[in-house]
Design an enzyme around this catalytic site. Sequence first.
Site, short mmCIF file in Angstrom:
data_model
loop_
_atom_site.label_atom_id
_atom_site.label_comp_id
_atom_site.label_asym_id
_atom_site.label_seq_id
_atom_site.Cartn_x
_atom_site.Cartn_y
_atom_site.Cartn_z
N HIS A 187 14.88 155.40 -59.83
CA HIS A 187 13.62 156.01 -58.72
C HIS A 187 13.68 157.22 -58.78
O HIS A 187 14.69 157.98 -59.53
CB HIS A 187 13.60 155.60 -57.80
CG HIS A 187 14.34 156.04 -56.39
ND1 HIS A 187 13.20 156.77 -56.10
CD2 HIS A 187 15.87 155.89 -56.28
CE1 HIS A 187 14.77 157.49 -54.79
NE2 HIS A 187 15.72 157.07 -55.19
N ASP A 217 19.23 162.87 -55.68
CA ASP A 217 18.97 161.49 -54.92
C ASP A 217 17.27 161.58 -55.27
O ASP A 217 17.13 162.66 -54.33
CB ASP A 217 18.87 161.50 -53.62
CG ASP A 217 18.44 159.89 -53.46
OD1 ASP A 217 17.52 159.36 -54.13
OD2 ASP A 217 19.01 159.50 -51.50
N GLU A 258 10.56 154.06 -54.02
CA GLU A 258 12.04 153.70 -53.53
C GLU A 258 12.02 153.65 -52.11
O GLU A 258 12.52 153.11 -51.68
CB GLU A 258 12.96 153.70 -54.94
CG GLU A 258 14.73 153.20 -53.97
CD GLU A 258 14.95 153.90 -53.54
OE1 GLU A 258 16.41 153.41 -52.22
OE2 GLU A 258 14.87 155.58 -52.89
N GLU A 259 11.43 155.23 -52.04
CA GLU A 259 12.40 155.68 -50.32
C GLU A 259 11.93 154.94 -49.82
O GLU A 259 12.12 155.15 -48.50
CB GLU A 259 12.33 157.65 -50.56
CG GLU A 259 12.77 158.20 -52.04
CD GLU A 259 14.37 158.12 -51.17
OE1 GLU A 259 14.95 157.35 -50.67
OE2 GLU A 259 15.47 159.15 -52.23
N HIS A 279 18.35 163.79 -48.45
CA HIS A 279 17.20 163.60 -48.23
C HIS A 279 16.72 165.04 -47.20
O HIS A 279 16.18 165.33 -46.68
CB HIS A 279 16.77 162.39 -47.20
CG HIS A 279 16.53 161.37 -47.65
ND1 HIS A 279 16.78 160.62 -47.00
CD2 HIS A 279 17.52 160.57 -49.38
CE1 HIS A 279 17.12 159.26 -48.38
NE2 HIS A 279 16.98 159.67 -49.29
#
Length: 789
Positions: free
Chosen positions: A428, A439, A476-477, A589
């Site tokens: 993603h 990420d 995606e998140e 994140h």
Amino acid sequence: MADERTPLIQRVDVRPHRDRYPHHRLRFICTSLLSATIIAGGLAAVFIFSCAPPSHDELAPASRVSTWSPFSTSRIPAGWLGKTALDFEDLQSTLLETPSAENAKEWSRYYTSGPHLAGKNLSQALWTRERWQEWGVESTIVDYDVYINYPKGHRLALMEKKDDKAKETDSSAVSEEEWKVRYEARLEEDVLDEDETSQLADRIPTFHGYSASGNVTAPYVFVNYGTYKDFEELRAANVSLEGKIALAKYGGVFRGLKVKRAQEMGMVGVVMYTDPGDDGALTEKNGNATYPDGPAREPSSVQRGSVQFLSFAPGDPTTPGYPSKPGCPRQPVDHAMPHIPSLPISYLDALPLLKTLNGHGPKASSFNQYWHGGGLDYRGVEYNIGPSPDGLVLNLVNEQEYVTTPLWNVIGVINGTIPDEVVVLGNHRDAWVAGGAGDPNSGSAALNEVIRSFGAAMALGWRPMRTIVFASWDGEEYGLIGSTEWVEEYLPWLSASAIAYLNVDVGTSGPEFKLSAAPLLNRVVQEAIQLVASPNQTIPGQSVYTAWDKHIATMGSGSDFTAFQDFAGIPSIDMGFGPNAKSAVYHYHSNYDSFDWMNKYGDPNFEYHTTIAKIWALIAAKLVETPVLQLNATDYALGLQKYVSAVKAKAKASAQADGLWTPLDEAVRHFLFASTIHDGTAVDLAEQYTHICDIPWWQPWKRAQLYLAIRNVNTKYKYLERKFLYPDGLDGRPWFKHVVFAPGKWTGYAGATFPGIVEGLEEGNDTLVDKWVGVVTGAINGAADWLEE
């Protein structure tokens, strides 16, 4: 005499029948024989000439003594399944030599140069498509209209009554006359001179995806990790929860399930923070400097993330089970989203809240071991449960804007000779922050290098035997949205064609190779990583395989493989390099998952970026190019044996009758027998294929027989995972169709095996256990029968 049965048109012979040509029967026979000869000759020519003439090397005795199996790396001869100018060894060399750390660093810098939230990254989608097309891969953008939220405003304040008399007043009504602010949380991460991402004016605020808007004021309770068991222990200890706000640590379970269970307990809001006690040894408490001066967690860092109920249904919550295309019907969202507000905060903002609880309610240390070990004791936190003392409440404000907006998946395709056998690779692109260097964009940078490597192979004349699809997912998140909607839209084609899905989310955030895999794919991954040198050369010549701990995790959820594995029955893997005990703390994140953090601590030389690209490409090549698919059913059977043992142990603790498991044991033995025979046949056919060019030219039917036998074996491998799908899905979460693998109902990330049976045991529901033992037994026997056909 004419009546109602008399035909309206009658045939009347006016002369005897006469053939148009003499000897017409002889002519017909000759014509038929001639046509059959031409057709047979054409087919023979196809079979003969589609096998390349043997070279001198192939005719040498050494080349005919082959030890190649579906799991070896020896040279694969060219054949009718697809001729190419690049043989398999040369393809592997190209895929190992092409990935470049310099390029990976460039792609990482691009992807992390600005915010790219889901639905707000069209420029990156266009840029990605352009790069893939430059490297020779036809690419397009597939969009969906999805329901998501963006932050508008937030507040978290510890409020104190101004006088004792006012303590009797309802705390839900906060007024400046009666209350004063004791502490106002910043809800923002620090700007660091050494980190450019943290300085961006348009950096993304701290918030939760799919969180509910709300303004609540109430006392609060520390609920540890907010797991199902944590809440049960609080209830058993008679801790008052109803009408309170939960203060929870991140970890243990998916964050959305913390909110779900809190609202089921009657709580009115949730606040989450990351406790440094979960960061291992590299903490400020242990004398380590915090980022950017050292490897410990930056105290103001905040973990954003989604609070969708991921283990109940991923994807757009308004379109469960079907794609979110313009004009499609929309469903209510209560099944997938919370109705109480939540906020993520830093441990710096959590400190005053935790210290306020000191001396109030039981201590966390009085509960089980999973409550122990908080890392803020050195800052004066005693980890009491609460509730908060009289006259002190939290005011939690969460303002979110919900919209229906496009998301953009970038899809690239390299068409193969066999159109109905497809391998999909995906990562993603969207992130919660402007950075996202780990990420997801370490995976995005690696995917670009994978595609560039296959493009280099095509430039040398290579064409794949099977089709390869590359995907850069959006959304995606928030809840695996881009991949889920795509799988839901193309499910018929994927069900008929997909061999495997290979996912990389976080390509690297440390030096340890991590793997989750469906058992069918265990072997091919292990074979591939033996060919790739580890950047960690503590032992000269060490491969990724020799440096790896050999642990393969069960497929759960939390990344884009979920729709493939659990909904479509396509065997999947998820892999990447993660931190170990000596690694700098990874700011998951957070704004500090940045290019500067990656360049200083995560992967300074971008070696792990290129290493995961090489592994990814090699696994894909092995699945795409080997005539006999490199899947292994016996590994699946052995896995099933372990899963049955685990569920029986759980049942024993629940006092379930031993006789209940006899049919399941017998089904697994049946499947083990069938899979062993099938894998043996596959190995034999693979060996025969190495000698295909030794078949005399005048026996083309032998080549046809071999082709059909290989095709039959591959078809059984292809559909095997689909045999474990149950159309009605799991109880209470029908989107999940797989009877062997699913995310745990109350874990979200972690995988559960035989989820239907396990949930019945956990709920003490014998009827449910009986039902799912029957369903699973039927699925395993059906899979065994499929292999034996």
